[in-house]
Write a protein that holds these residues in place. Structure first.
Motif, PDB file in Angstrom:
ATOM      1  N   ASP A  57       0.825  -1.215   0.000  1.00  0.00           N
ATOM      2  CA  ASP A  57       0.000   0.000   0.000  1.00  0.00           C
ATOM      3  C   ASP A  57       0.855   1.260   0.000  1.00  0.00           C
ATOM      4  N   TRP A  60       4.432   3.702  -3.734  1.00  0.00           N
ATOM      5  CA  TRP A  60       3.754   4.519  -4.734  1.00  0.00           C
ATOM      6  C   TRP A  60       4.134   4.157  -6.168  1.00  0.00           C
ATOM      7  N   CYS A  65      -3.712   4.055  -4.011  1.00  0.00           N
ATOM      8  CA  CYS A  65      -4.449   2.899  -3.492  1.00  0.00           C
ATOM      9  C   CYS A  65      -5.755   3.287  -2.826  1.00  0.00           C
ATOM     10  N   THR A  66      -6.158   4.537  -2.916  1.00  0.00           N
ATOM     11  CA  THR A  66      -7.408   4.941  -2.270  1.00  0.00           C
ATOM     12  C   THR A  66      -8.577   4.681  -3.205  1.00  0.00           C
ATOM     13  N   ARG A  70      -7.038  -3.877  -2.845  1.00  0.00           N
ATOM     14  CA  ARG A  70      -5.629  -4.188  -3.117  1.00  0.00           C
ATOM     15  C   ARG A  70      -5.483  -5.012  -4.394  1.00  0.00           C
ATOM     16  N   ARG A  73      -5.853  -2.811  -7.389  1.00  0.00           N
ATOM     17  CA  ARG A  73      -4.633  -2.012  -7.550  1.00  0.00           C
ATOM     18  C   ARG A  73      -3.515  -2.863  -8.148  1.00  0.00           C
ATOM     19  N   TRP A  74      -3.392  -4.099  -7.664  1.00  0.00           N
ATOM     20  CA  TRP A  74      -2.360  -4.981  -8.196  1.00  0.00           C
ATOM     21  C   TRP A  74      -2.596  -5.222  -9.692  1.00  0.00           C
ATOM     22  N   SER A 104      -7.303  -1.685   1.345  1.00  0.00           N
ATOM     23  CA  SER A 104      -6.017  -1.017   1.533  1.00  0.00           C
ATOM     24  C   SER A 104      -5.916  -0.389   2.920  1.00  0.00           C
TER      25      SER A 104
END
Length: 111
Positions: A57, A60, A65-66, A70, A73-74, A104
């Motif tokens: 998380d 950067w 990640c907001t 997760r 995002r990955w 996250s």
């Protein structure tokens, strides 16, 4: 008329400092903790996994990640060629039902 100046040492007893070069007796080593405490000191597997996810998380390089999970995002980072760690994806796929794993670090804070 003369006044006698008093020193602060007139009121307190003079104490001599110990020499630094004196030999000291050997101290016994502290007692080893009981086995139960030794196990408690080591991180559990869950804590280590959550620590890895927290580091993911905070990295950067893989984008913000907001507002997303997760795993999302990955996948977004993989799509854009950012090469996210494969072990993070495997960990997320194994623990899909636990929100502590899927959400996250910043999910508790409103946007």
């Amino acid at each position: 008329m003369t006044t006698k100046h008093r020193l602060i040492t007139d009121s307190f007893k003079v104490m001599k400092k110990a020499r630094r070069g004196t030999k000291r007796g050997k101290r016994s080593p502290p007692p080893s903790p009981p086995p139960q405490e030794a196990e408690a000191e080591t991180k559990s597997v869950r804590e280590e996994e959550l620590q890895q996810l927290k580091q993911f998380d905070l990295d950067w390089r893989f984008g913000p990640c907001t507002g997303i999970s997760r795993l999302q995002r990955w996948e977004r980072a993989k799509l854009h060629g950012m090469n996210p760690p494969e072990e993070i994806r495997e960990l997320l796929l194994q623990t899909q039902i636990d929100s502590e794993y899927t959400q996250s670090l910043w999910s508790d804070y409103p946007l």
